[in-house]
Write a protein that holds these residues in place. Structure first.
Motif, PDB file in Angstrom:
ATOM      1  N   GLN A  48       0.828  -1.202   0.000  1.00  0.00           N
ATOM      2  CA  GLN A  48       0.000   0.000   0.000  1.00  0.00           C
ATOM      3  C   GLN A  48       0.869   1.261   0.000  1.00  0.00           C
ATOM      4  OE1 GLN A  48      -2.396  -0.664   3.485  1.00  0.00           O
ATOM      5  NE2 GLN A  48      -3.891  -1.944   2.409  1.00  0.00           N
ATOM      6  N   CYS A  49       1.946   1.248   0.761  1.00  0.00           N
ATOM      7  CA  CYS A  49       2.862   2.388   0.765  1.00  0.00           C
ATOM      8  C   CYS A  49       3.506   2.575  -0.596  1.00  0.00           C
ATOM      9  CB  CYS A  49       3.938   2.196   1.837  1.00  0.00           C
ATOM     10  SG  CYS A  49       3.324   2.310   3.532  1.00  0.00           S
ATOM     11  N   GLN A  50       3.866   1.469  -1.237  1.00  0.00           N
ATOM     12  CA  GLN A  50       4.470   1.542  -2.563  1.00  0.00           C
ATOM     13  C   GLN A  50       3.502   2.123  -3.581  1.00  0.00           C
ATOM     14  OE1 GLN A  50       5.491  -2.529  -2.986  1.00  0.00           O
ATOM     15  NE2 GLN A  50       7.438  -2.336  -1.921  1.00  0.00           N
ATOM     16  N   GLU A  51       2.229   1.727  -3.442  1.00  0.00           N
ATOM     17  CA  GLU A  51       1.232   2.265  -4.363  1.00  0.00           C
ATOM     18  C   GLU A  51       1.085   3.770  -4.171  1.00  0.00           C
ATOM     19  OE1 GLU A  51      -2.290   0.055  -3.662  1.00  0.00           O
ATOM     20  OE2 GLU A  51      -1.516  -1.812  -4.529  1.00  0.00           O
ATOM     21  N   LEU A  52       1.122   4.207  -2.903  1.00  0.00           N
ATOM     22  CA  LEU A  52       1.011   5.646  -2.644  1.00  0.00           C
ATOM     23  C   LEU A  52       2.222   6.402  -3.176  1.00  0.00           C
ATOM     24  CD1 LEU A  52      -0.415   5.615   1.000  1.00  0.00           C
ATOM     25  CD2 LEU A  52      -1.629   6.263  -1.084  1.00  0.00           C
ATOM     26  N   VAL A  60      10.804  -3.640  -3.278  1.00  0.00           N
ATOM     27  CA  VAL A  60      10.681  -3.723  -1.831  1.00  0.00           C
ATOM     28  C   VAL A  60      10.141  -5.069  -1.387  1.00  0.00           C
ATOM     29  CG1 VAL A  60       9.602  -2.697   0.204  1.00  0.00           C
ATOM     30  CG2 VAL A  60      10.338  -1.236  -1.705  1.00  0.00           C
ATOM     31  N   THR A  61       9.106  -5.537  -2.011  1.00  0.00           N
ATOM     32  CA  THR A  61       8.501  -6.783  -1.588  1.00  0.00           C
ATOM     33  C   THR A  61       8.548  -7.800  -2.711  1.00  0.00           C
ATOM     34  OG1 THR A  61       6.317  -6.024  -2.303  1.00  0.00           O
ATOM     35  CG2 THR A  61       6.916  -5.625  -0.011  1.00  0.00           C
TER      36      THR A  61
END
Length: 294
Positions: A48-52, A60-61
């Motif tokens: 979710q942070c990456q999408e933001l 990252v993942t």
């Protein structure tokens, strides 16, 4: 289904034993939930942070599947894939003598502990309520409380993925007044959340610190939804007493740093389970000791 029901009704002594054996298998699954669910949530938050941030997610993942089913369980030391024969509750641990079959490194005693605890508590719930809807409700609540206890102890986290479905399940069960009336369950859910939220706000206002997390509010609300608002005073009293005793013991016996927080969720879980099993009797005793009844 009618034949199964007739068997358990006609042989009530067999029901706790069968449920207890089934509980061992559930305990094995709960070990997976306890270990993997926090990791799954961390990965979800990272995504979710990456999408933001609109960044490259692969940086990252990992895109490899990781959930409660896949990948297969592996030894944390040598990455040996656990076979079906090595995954039989309790028996496999004893057969392997508590060590990995490949690298011979020790297997945590927590795994059989959770399995035995789940089997024993499941059998006790089945014995207490017999073959009934109350037993089914008690088993679901018990299994969820076991998972929440160990997750909160390990991570200081009470996942919404468990607490919120548990709250709704309590309300749904009590449409049929399984453990409380629907009105009592709805009031219990609301009062459970609001009461701890108010305590949190007052504590934060006075000390400038957060005394508990929002997961505690949701768990207390879920217990209110399952057991009704009448159970809330008993639960919070028991949880506070047990928490105080454990906290003092940790400080005196294990030199626990007073500044290091101790999660409150496990104490709520223990108190909720005790209230499920003996809530009415304990409330009567308390009222008699307080001279509210003759």
């Amino acid at each position: 289904m009618n034949d199964i029901a007739s068997f358990f009704i006609g042989s009530p002594a067999a029901f706790p034993w069968i449920v207890g054996l089934f509980g061992l298998a559930i305990g094995s699954f709960l070990n997976v939930v306890i270990h993997r669910l926090p990791v799954m949530l961390e990965r979800r938050w990272q995504n979710q942070c990456q999408e933001l941030l609109e960044s490259d997610q692969s940086s990252v993942t990992s895109s490899d599947r990781y959930d409660l089913v896949a990948p297969r369980s592996r030894c944390p030391h040598c990455n040996h894939a656990i076979t079906a024969l090595e995954n039989i509750p309790v028996l496999s641990y004893l057969w392997l003598r508590g060590k990995c079959s490949e690298c011979r490194k020790p297997i945590s005693w927590r795994y059989p502990l959770v399995e035995i605890l789940t089997g024993f508590l499941s059998a006790f719930v089945a014995w207490r309520f017999g073959f009934s809807a109350a037993a089914l409700a008690g088993l679901i609540l018990t299994w969820c409380l076991i998972a929440l206890t160990f997750i909160d102890y390990d991570r200081q986290l009470l996942p919404d993925d468990i607490t919120l479905p548990l709250l709704w399940a309590g309300l749904i069960f009590n449409i049929f007044a399984v453990s409380a009336t629907l009105l009592s369950a709805v009031i219990g859910a609301a009062c459970g959340y609001v009461s701890l939220w108010l305590v949190y706000q007052v504590f934060k206002l006075v000390t400038g610190k957060e005394g508990m997390g929002y997961g505690d509010f949701k768990l207390f609300a879920a217990l209110g939804a399952w057991l009704g608002w009448q159970s809330l005073p008993l639960i919070i009293l028991l949880a506070s007493l047990v928490g105080a005793v454990v906290g003092i013991a940790f400080i005196l016996l294990f030199s626990h740093d007073r500044r290091t927080p101790i999660p409150f969720g496990p104490f709520l879980c223990v108190a909720g389970w005790v209230s499920l099993m003996w809530g009415d009797a304990l409330t009567r005793v308390y009222l008699q000791l307080a001279h509210f009844t003759s």
